[in-house]
Design a protein around this motif. Structure first.
Motif, PDB file in Angstrom:
ATOM      1  N   ASN A  52      -2.361   2.843  -6.175  1.00 56.45           N
ATOM      2  CA  ASN A  52      -1.683   2.216  -7.281  1.00 56.45           C
ATOM      3  C   ASN A  52      -0.110   2.481  -6.775  1.00 56.45           C
ATOM      4  OD1 ASN A  52      -3.789   1.402  -8.695  1.00 56.45           O
ATOM      5  ND2 ASN A  52      -4.050   3.129  -9.404  1.00 56.45           N
TER       6      ASN A  52
ATOM      7  N   THR B   4       5.863  -4.026  -7.009  1.00 55.73           N
ATOM      8  CA  THR B   4       4.791  -4.666  -6.998  1.00 55.73           C
ATOM      9  C   THR B   4       4.417  -5.065  -5.792  1.00 55.73           C
ATOM     10  OG1 THR B   4       6.005  -6.621  -7.125  1.00 55.73           O
ATOM     11  CG2 THR B   4       5.063  -5.579  -9.435  1.00 55.73           C
ATOM     12  N   ASN B   5       3.191  -5.289  -5.192  1.00 53.96           N
ATOM     13  CA  ASN B   5       2.843  -5.853  -4.075  1.00 53.96           C
ATOM     14  C   ASN B   5       3.274  -7.250  -3.732  1.00 53.96           C
ATOM     15  OD1 ASN B   5       0.725  -3.940  -4.431  1.00 53.96           O
ATOM     16  ND2 ASN B   5      -0.134  -4.403  -2.551  1.00 53.96           N
ATOM     17  N   GLU B   6       3.487  -8.055  -4.911  1.00 56.67           N
ATOM     18  CA  GLU B   6       3.920  -9.333  -4.808  1.00 56.67           C
ATOM     19  C   GLU B   6       5.552  -9.476  -4.202  1.00 56.67           C
ATOM     20  OE1 GLU B   6       0.522  -9.559  -6.961  1.00 56.67           O
ATOM     21  OE2 GLU B   6       2.393  -8.294  -7.529  1.00 56.67           O
TER      22      GLU B   6
END
Length: 341
Positions: free
Chosen positions: A2, A7-9
């Motif tokens: 995590n 964020t991954n975005e």
């Protein structure tokens, strides 16, 4: 794995937004985790602008150097940028910034021009980079150097399934009990020693790493020179160490900068004790702290010991941390740590 911050975005938005016109700079730490992180990240960025720095070099002079080179994207790996020294703001005036790190940071540093990603505790930066960049490219040939970084940073419990698979890929069995007998241990140790020898030219070690398992060029003879001094220092540690609450304290002035390595070795023998090693160098003292059973936070301990001291700072993780302070404050630090007379 995590993300504690980011964020991954936003990561995907950043890497997908890199164009051929961009001039990318990659900045990483000087230890094996930093080396492997840069190695992984540069599989994607493919830049010649690679900087290996220590924390005292994360300043406005670095920002100005990057600005003068026409850098438009700056990527940091394995570096804590939580200090409010104006560096991020200066970089944002001419570049977009990406930070991939695993150190504890006091606040979210994300902004329209900075993508700041911090993974959850227990993972090293190289593995973090490996996971993130594996979303956009195949990095399977680099798994061995990432595993070496996990070992050197003592971050191989949470990703133990991945470590088992990686060891299997090279005909070895992963076990924390027999880790020191593995080829991976020997590789990470040789690389770590070579980084100490080439402290002023980390790129020399970086350029020695190949894509196949164990390809590290001709750095072993230089690593052996550092090992010779380590052997002497380890004997001195036993005879010169002083007690602190829950562990041991030692001051020394080595030829090579091996404070972190000595800390890792001695702390491995008694994992339920705290080890504080202080290296004297010029006007400053550099401190390394270890407690491998994580019963006490080393980063909290050092930050408390160096609190409010001029030109002093500390950072790291629960089992391992480092910092520096001015030599004139040595007696203050000794008292705060409870060093026995």
């Amino acid at each position: 794995m995590n993300l504690d911050i980011g964020t991954n975005e936003r990561f995907l938005e950043y890497v997908n937004g890199v164009s051929k016109e961009d001039n990318v700079a990659l900045v990483s730490h000087i230890d094996l985790d930093g080396l492997a992180s840069a190695f992984i990240a540069n599989k994607f960025f493919k830049t010649e602008n690679i900087y290996f720095v220590n924390y005292d070099e994360l300043n406005l002079d670095l920002a100005e150097e990057l600005r003068e080179k026409g850098i438009t994207k700056v990527v940091f790996t394995d570096l804590f940028l939580g200090h409010d020294n104006g560096l991020l703001e200066a970089l944002e005036s001419f570049a977009e910034v990406l930070v991939l790190d695993h150190h504890m940071v006091p606040s979210d540093k994300n902004s329209p021009r900075t993508v700041y990603l911090k993974c959850e505790n227990g993972y090293c930066a190289a593995y973090f980079c490996y996971e993130m960049f594996s979303e956009v490219m195949d990095l399977s040939s680099c798994d061995w150097i990432v595993a070496c970084a996990c070992i050197s940073d003592f971050c191989y419990e949470k990703n133990s399934e991945w470590m088992i698979k990686t060891f299997d890929n090279y005909g070895q069995k992963f076990s924390s009990l027999t880790l020191r007998q593995s080829s991976f241990w020997s590789l990470q140790w040789t690389l770590s020693l070579a980084l100490v020898y080439f402290k002023d030219n980390i790129k020399r070690v970086y350029d020695s790493i190949g894509n196949n398992f164990g390809e590290i060029g001709n750095i072993k003879p230089f690593a052996e020179k550092v090992q010779d001094e380590l052997d002497i220092l380890l004997k001195r540690f036993v005879s010169e160490r002083r007690k602190i609450p829950g562990g041991w304290y030692w001051e020394f002035s080595p030829h090579f900068k091996v404070g972190g390595l000595v800390s890792s070795i001695v702390s491995g023998s008694e994992q339920d004790k705290t080890y504080i090693l202080v290296r004297n160098e010029g006007m400053y003292c550099f401190v390394s702290a270890r407690r491998q059973n994580m019963a006490q936070s080393m980063v909290d301990l050092l930050q408390s010991a160096l609190k409010d001291l001029e030109n002093a700072s500390a950072g790291g993780h629960i089992p391992a941390a480092g910092g520096h302070f001015m030599k004139r404050d040595l007696e203050v630090v000794r008292k705060r740590l409870g060093v026995a007379e």
